[in-house]
Design a protein around this motif. Sequence first.
Motif, PDB file in Angstrom:
ATOM      1  N   PRO A 166     -19.965 -11.171 -14.824  1.00  0.00           N
ATOM      2  CA  PRO A 166     -21.258 -10.683 -15.352  1.00  0.00           C
ATOM      3  C   PRO A 166     -22.583 -11.586 -14.669  1.00  0.00           C
ATOM      4  N   PHE A 167     -23.370 -10.920 -14.346  1.00  0.00           N
ATOM      5  CA  PHE A 167     -24.655 -11.609 -13.836  1.00  0.00           C
ATOM      6  C   PHE A 167     -25.318 -12.795 -14.513  1.00  0.00           C
ATOM      7  N   MET A 168     -24.983 -12.523 -15.986  1.00  0.00           N
ATOM      8  CA  MET A 168     -25.780 -13.537 -16.623  1.00  0.00           C
ATOM      9  C   MET A 168     -25.018 -14.921 -16.700  1.00  0.00           C
ATOM     10  N   GLY A 169     -23.952 -14.997 -16.028  1.00  0.00           N
ATOM     11  CA  GLY A 169     -22.896 -15.868 -16.173  1.00  0.00           C
ATOM     12  C   GLY A 169     -23.038 -16.908 -15.010  1.00  0.00           C
ATOM     13  N   SER A 170     -24.341 -16.942 -14.298  1.00  0.00           N
ATOM     14  CA  SER A 170     -24.249 -17.693 -13.195  1.00  0.00           C
ATOM     15  C   SER A 170     -24.821 -19.036 -13.486  1.00  0.00           C
ATOM     16  N   GLN A 171     -24.382 -20.233 -12.798  1.00  0.00           N
ATOM     17  CA  GLN A 171     -24.965 -21.593 -12.795  1.00  0.00           C
ATOM     18  C   GLN A 171     -25.326 -22.117 -11.736  1.00  0.00           C
ATOM     19  N   SER A 172     -25.758 -23.289 -11.893  1.00  0.00           N
ATOM     20  CA  SER A 172     -26.440 -23.925 -10.612  1.00  0.00           C
ATOM     21  C   SER A 172     -25.793 -25.497 -10.737  1.00  0.00           C
ATOM     22  N   ASP A 173     -25.138 -25.760  -9.730  1.00  0.00           N
ATOM     23  CA  ASP A 173     -24.825 -27.277  -9.457  1.00  0.00           C
ATOM     24  C   ASP A 173     -25.440 -28.331  -8.453  1.00  0.00           C
ATOM     25  N   GLN A 187     -23.671  -2.832   0.615  1.00  0.00           N
ATOM     26  CA  GLN A 187     -24.625  -2.900  -0.599  1.00  0.00           C
ATOM     27  C   GLN A 187     -25.793  -3.706  -0.406  1.00  0.00           C
ATOM     28  N   ASP A 188     -25.274  -5.109   0.172  1.00  0.00           N
ATOM     29  CA  ASP A 188     -26.530  -6.117   0.136  1.00  0.00           C
ATOM     30  C   ASP A 188     -27.203  -5.920   1.381  1.00  0.00           C
ATOM     31  N   TRP A 189     -26.614  -5.373   2.348  1.00  0.00           N
ATOM     32  CA  TRP A 189     -27.466  -5.092   3.695  1.00  0.00           C
ATOM     33  C   TRP A 189     -28.380  -3.904   3.673  1.00  0.00           C
ATOM     34  N   GLU A 190     -28.232  -3.227   2.837  1.00  0.00           N
ATOM     35  CA  GLU A 190     -29.031  -2.004   2.564  1.00  0.00           C
ATOM     36  C   GLU A 190     -30.148  -2.406   1.805  1.00  0.00           C
ATOM     37  N   LEU A 191     -29.983  -3.413   0.751  1.00  0.00           N
ATOM     38  CA  LEU A 191     -31.041  -4.146  -0.018  1.00  0.00           C
ATOM     39  C   LEU A 191     -31.878  -4.638   0.872  1.00  0.00           C
ATOM     40  N   CYS A 192     -31.246  -5.524   1.804  1.00  0.00           N
ATOM     41  CA  CYS A 192     -32.141  -6.326   2.686  1.00  0.00           C
ATOM     42  C   CYS A 192     -32.879  -5.414   3.845  1.00  0.00           C
ATOM     43  N   ARG A 193     -32.222  -4.405   4.317  1.00  0.00           N
ATOM     44  CA  ARG A 193     -32.968  -3.388   5.078  1.00  0.00           C
ATOM     45  C   ARG A 193     -34.270  -2.886   4.295  1.00  0.00           C
ATOM     46  N   ARG A 194     -34.007  -2.589   3.173  1.00  0.00           N
ATOM     47  CA  ARG A 194     -35.326  -1.899   2.414  1.00  0.00           C
ATOM     48  C   ARG A 194     -36.165  -2.872   1.932  1.00  0.00           C
ATOM     49  N   ALA A 195     -35.760  -4.299   1.765  1.00  0.00           N
ATOM     50  CA  ALA A 195     -36.709  -5.041   1.803  1.00  0.00           C
ATOM     51  C   ALA A 195     -37.631  -5.365   2.892  1.00  0.00           C
ATOM     52  N   PHE A 223     -30.558 -14.812   3.255  1.00  0.00           N
ATOM     53  CA  PHE A 223     -30.483 -16.124   2.359  1.00  0.00           C
ATOM     54  C   PHE A 223     -31.093 -15.816   0.794  1.00  0.00           C
ATOM     55  N   GLU A 224     -32.229 -15.137   0.633  1.00  0.00           N
ATOM     56  CA  GLU A 224     -32.529 -14.776  -0.549  1.00  0.00           C
ATOM     57  C   GLU A 224     -31.732 -13.847  -1.635  1.00  0.00           C
ATOM     58  N   ASN A 225     -31.126 -12.895  -0.664  1.00  0.00           N
ATOM     59  CA  ASN A 225     -30.308 -11.905  -1.292  1.00  0.00           C
ATOM     60  C   ASN A 225     -29.075 -12.495  -1.785  1.00  0.00           C
ATOM     61  N   TYR A 226     -28.312 -13.429  -0.972  1.00  0.00           N
ATOM     62  CA  TYR A 226     -26.976 -13.852  -1.402  1.00  0.00           C
ATOM     63  C   TYR A 226     -27.264 -15.001  -2.483  1.00  0.00           C
ATOM     64  N   SER A 227     -28.445 -15.518  -2.558  1.00  0.00           N
ATOM     65  CA  SER A 227     -28.631 -16.595  -3.605  1.00  0.00           C
ATOM     66  C   SER A 227     -28.995 -16.286  -5.048  1.00  0.00           C
ATOM     67  N   GLU A 228     -28.927 -14.800  -5.156  1.00  0.00           N
ATOM     68  CA  GLU A 228     -29.119 -14.553  -6.665  1.00  0.00           C
ATOM     69  C   GLU A 228     -28.145 -13.279  -7.284  1.00  0.00           C
ATOM     70  N   CYS A 229     -27.845 -13.592  -8.495  1.00  0.00           N
ATOM     71  CA  CYS A 229     -27.126 -12.163  -8.840  1.00  0.00           C
ATOM     72  C   CYS A 229     -27.700 -11.393  -9.787  1.00  0.00           C
ATOM     73  N   TYR A 230     -29.157 -11.565  -9.937  1.00  0.00           N
ATOM     74  CA  TYR A 230     -30.168 -10.713 -10.720  1.00  0.00           C
ATOM     75  C   TYR A 230     -30.038  -9.460 -10.493  1.00  0.00           C
ATOM     76  N   HIS A 231     -29.874  -9.045  -9.197  1.00  0.00           N
ATOM     77  CA  HIS A 231     -29.558  -7.552  -8.687  1.00  0.00           C
ATOM     78  C   HIS A 231     -28.125  -7.032  -8.741  1.00  0.00           C
ATOM     79  N   CYS A 232     -27.185  -7.842  -9.334  1.00  0.00           N
ATOM     80  CA  CYS A 232     -25.574  -7.573  -9.499  1.00  0.00           C
ATOM     81  C   CYS A 232     -25.729  -6.332 -10.367  1.00  0.00           C
ATOM     82  N   PRO A 233     -26.216  -6.118 -11.487  1.00  0.00           N
ATOM     83  CA  PRO A 233     -25.729  -4.952 -12.419  1.00  0.00           C
ATOM     84  C   PRO A 233     -26.346  -3.899 -11.792  1.00  0.00           C
ATOM     85  N   VAL A 234     -27.324  -3.701 -10.754  1.00  0.00           N
ATOM     86  CA  VAL A 234     -27.782  -2.449 -10.207  1.00  0.00           C
ATOM     87  C   VAL A 234     -27.065  -2.174  -9.249  1.00  0.00           C
ATOM     88  N   ALA A 235     -26.962  -3.031  -8.284  1.00  0.00           N
ATOM     89  CA  ALA A 235     -26.447  -2.959  -6.969  1.00  0.00           C
ATOM     90  C   ALA A 235     -24.909  -3.005  -6.810  1.00  0.00           C
TER      91      ALA A 235
END
Length: 371
Positions: A214-221, A327-335, A193-205
């Motif tokens: 592009p990751f800076m172009g995310s919004q919230s409704d 890529q995301d699953w590896e980030l979650c494993r490492r977290a 949940f925490e990983n899916y909910s943000e694209c702060y990690h997108c440029p790297v991962a």
Amino acid sequence: MTITRSARGTLTLSADHYASPALFDQERRRVFERSWLCAGHASELPRSGSFLRVDLADESLIVVRDGQGTLRAFFNVCRHRGTQLCWEERGDAGAALVCPYHAWVYGLDGALVAAPNMTGEGDPPLDKSRYALVPAPLAVWDGFLFVSLDPDPEPFESARAMLLGKFDAWRLAELRSVERKVYEVDANWKLFFENYSECYHCPVAHPALNRLTPFMGSQSDLDDGPVVGGPMFLRPEAESLTTTGRACAPPLGDVSGDDLRRVYYYTIFPNLFLSVHPDYVLTHRIEPLRCDRTRIVSDWFFDPRAIAEPGFDPGPAVDFWHTTNEQDWELCRRAQLGIRSRAYQPGPYGGLESHSAAFVRDYRRSMGQTE
Ligand code: FES
Ligand code: FE
């Protein structure tokens, strides 16, 4: 409506939330046994007798389409000696559900209709009306099936009111999954949940994803409560999230205008992610297995008319997200591994992680913890 993004000072959870079997047990009781849980999509049950089995929170349920076309959910437990009735994940039961142990026969409405050779000489006849399958509450929202382990839950329509009508243009109920991938990953369910909910990690991962949105172009409704998320914006040259950047199909339903240039991401607490593209929908269903292991069921949904077109190829969408998933699953494993360390302490979420922070706040509320 666009909401200014802020993490509101929320910190990540303490280590025991990711590694404690006792806390995992509490989550089962306070979160999973009290929430509407996504079990699949009505298109998986095309005809009378179609069934699917879903295992969640140490329970097994079956959803079946009865002779009138109505969908029903039952606990997957035979009323004779408790054996699981459906062993397959999906199938066609025909006119009745038959227990594989001693062949008790249940109608598609759950009623016990036959218990062969049960009555011994001198025994009174079995009162079959006492042994119907135990029903579970079921709600269908835009084709998605939600079940509850609570016999008397808050109605889905009020518990998840923010979803009603929100995706009408995409006509989610009409869609069919053309691809399912099932993953098992050594990480706690909340990390997904925490990983899916943000694209702060997108440029790297996810360089390929970041090239298209592009990751800076995310919004919230929606930024608080059980449904959280918002849009991201496709670059001018991109049509969708695929390996080619081209769409795999015409726009879904009545999608038009700005929505042709957006991909919407939402988490639906506590077990569904909905990624809505102009031409297809990706879902992730989250099934916690242990405090440090999670099963993820990913489905790629398209419009049946597009699927029927000659030359239809969902491959570029499937490959794009399969790579991104890995890529995301590896980030979650490492977290998970890092959080196990004695050096770990709760850290701060940033503004781009406002949805992860909202998830943590909603989780804490569900667990009865103070924020
Ligand atoms: Fe199902 Fe005996 S346990 S028929
Ligand atoms: Fe990611």
